[in-house]
Design a protein around this motif. Structure first.
Motif, PDB file in Angstrom:
ATOM      1  N   LEU A 172      23.373  -0.024  69.181  1.00 28.43           N
ATOM      2  CA  LEU A 172      22.496   0.871  69.918  1.00 28.43           C
ATOM      3  C   LEU A 172      22.893   2.301  69.571  1.00 28.43           C
ATOM      4  N   VAL A 173      21.969   3.021  68.935  1.00 22.97           N
ATOM      5  CA  VAL A 173      22.230   4.380  68.462  1.00 22.97           C
ATOM      6  C   VAL A 173      21.016   5.242  68.775  1.00 22.97           C
ATOM      7  N   TYR A 174      21.135   6.532  68.540  1.00 24.57           N
ATOM      8  CA  TYR A 174      19.994   7.411  68.732  1.00 24.57           C
ATOM      9  C   TYR A 174      18.979   7.237  67.601  1.00 24.57           C
ATOM     10  N   ARG A 175      17.752   7.483  67.943  1.00 26.36           N
ATOM     11  CA  ARG A 175      16.673   7.414  66.961  1.00 26.36           C
ATOM     12  C   ARG A 175      16.951   8.314  65.762  1.00 26.36           C
ATOM     13  N   THR A 176      17.501   9.496  66.018  1.00 26.11           N
ATOM     14  CA  THR A 176      17.765  10.444  64.941  1.00 26.11           C
ATOM     15  C   THR A 176      18.824   9.930  63.976  1.00 26.11           C
ATOM     16  N   ASP A 177      19.833   9.228  64.496  1.00 25.32           N
ATOM     17  CA  ASP A 177      20.892   8.699  63.631  1.00 25.32           C
ATOM     18  C   ASP A 177      20.354   7.578  62.754  1.00 25.32           C
ATOM     19  N   ALA A 178      19.506   6.716  63.324  1.00 22.92           N
ATOM     20  CA  ALA A 178      18.906   5.655  62.531  1.00 22.92           C
ATOM     21  C   ALA A 178      18.002   6.237  61.443  1.00 22.92           C
ATOM     22  N   ARG A 179      17.284   7.311  61.773  1.00 23.28           N
ATOM     23  CA  ARG A 179      16.408   7.931  60.779  1.00 23.28           C
ATOM     24  C   ARG A 179      17.225   8.544  59.646  1.00 23.28           C
ATOM     25  N   ALA A 180      18.367   9.147  59.989  1.00 25.12           N
ATOM     26  CA  ALA A 180      19.218   9.749  58.963  1.00 25.12           C
ATOM     27  C   ALA A 180      19.805   8.705  58.020  1.00 25.12           C
ATOM     28  N   ALA A 181      19.923   7.463  58.496  1.00 20.30           N
ATOM     29  CA  ALA A 181      20.491   6.375  57.688  1.00 20.30           C
ATOM     30  C   ALA A 181      19.413   5.382  57.256  1.00 20.30           C
ATOM     31  N   ALA A 182      18.180   5.858  57.128  1.00 22.09           N
ATOM     32  CA  ALA A 182      17.055   4.969  56.872  1.00 22.09           C
ATOM     33  C   ALA A 182      17.167   4.187  55.571  1.00 22.09           C
ATOM     34  N   SER A 183      17.961   4.642  54.633  1.00 21.28           N
ATOM     35  CA  SER A 183      18.128   3.904  53.382  1.00 21.28           C
ATOM     36  C   SER A 183      18.967   2.646  53.572  1.00 21.28           C
TER      37      SER A 183
END
Length: 254
Positions: free
Chosen positions: A186-197
């Motif tokens: 469970l993480v923030y949406r922004t962190d998941a977006r930054a690691a989208a690769s």
């Protein structure tokens, strides 16, 4: 003790590039040290470069870590000019200790998602799937903002989880997914977006009731209050909010 803490903080600071002075003449030519929540790493690094470019001669240096750890460092005397936290509760540690120069303001909001490996091999579609015995989950410790938000979301869903690991900031939880050590975090949406690769983000409805406000303030013992206030103003400007929005942050409530 003060000297030791200053040395510790210096070791953790990541320097921005050089840039510069305030066009109005009210600030410029100094150094701003910003203690910021780990989830602000990419956006504040970008904003630091942009601020330097707009203020020739001013340098911005960052210390990114869990908000609760940063608040403790500040109250114990670590030198800093600005504090940006991932929750009002961690900001209160600083304001209650008399370390803020004025009233904190909210710069953005953030919401949780479930981070899973790219392609979502475990077919995770919501919080209930995290209770399956075969699913290893990483969570943030409850004393840090992402952990407090997680506890609130799990309570709303009526779900109890036994995590494989508890991390001291959101980047630690995300790293466990990226390294293949857990099946979800469970993480923030922004962190998941930054690691989208590397990861996919699974939205879940309970996160809407556990949104975190991000307050920011100039610190009372700032060695460069004019440049510190200029940086805070820049983060809250239209240009700053555009960078935050592009990273997935939500605007402050009106």
């Amino acid at each position: 003790m003060r000297a030791a803490l200053a040395g510790l903080a210096a070791l953790t600071l990541g320097l921005g590039g050089c840039g510069g002075g305030e066009p109005s003449g009210q600030a410029g030519g100094g150094r701003v040290t910003v203690f910021a929540a780990a989830s602000l790493t990419e956006t504040f690094t970008r904003l630091g470069r942009d601020f330097e470019a707009a203020h020739p001669g001013t340098t911005v240096a960052f210390n990114f870590a869990g908000s609760s750890a940063l608040a403790t460092q500040i109250t114990q005397g670590a030198p800093a000019d600005v504090f940006a936290a991932a929750s009002p509760a961690t900001m209160e540690t600083v304001t209650d200790a008399g370390e803020a120069s004025d009233t904190p303001v909210t710069l953005a909001r953030n919401q949780l998602v479930i981070a899973v490996p790219e392609g979502n091999p475990g077919r995770v579609s919501g919080l209930a799937d995290l209770t399956r015995p075969a699913v290893k989950v990483a969570l943030c410790a409850e004393q840090v903002p992402c952990g407090a938000a997680t506890a609130k979301a799990l309570d709303a869903a009526g779900i109890r989880l036994t995590p494989a690991t508890l991390e001291q900031d959101v980047r630690g939880a995300l790293a466990k997914v990226r390294l293949g050590e857990v099946d979800a975090a469970l993480v923030y949406r922004t962190d998941a977006r930054a690691a989208a690769s590397d990861v996919d983000a699974v939205e879940f409805p309970e996160s809407a009731g556990a949104v975190n406000d991000y307050p920011i303030v100039v610190l009372k013992r700032s060695g460069d209050p004019a440049d510190a206030r200029a940086f805070v103003d820049y983060v809250r400007s239209d240009a700053g909010r555009a960078v935050l929005a592009a990273a997935g942050f939500q605007p402050p409530q009106a």
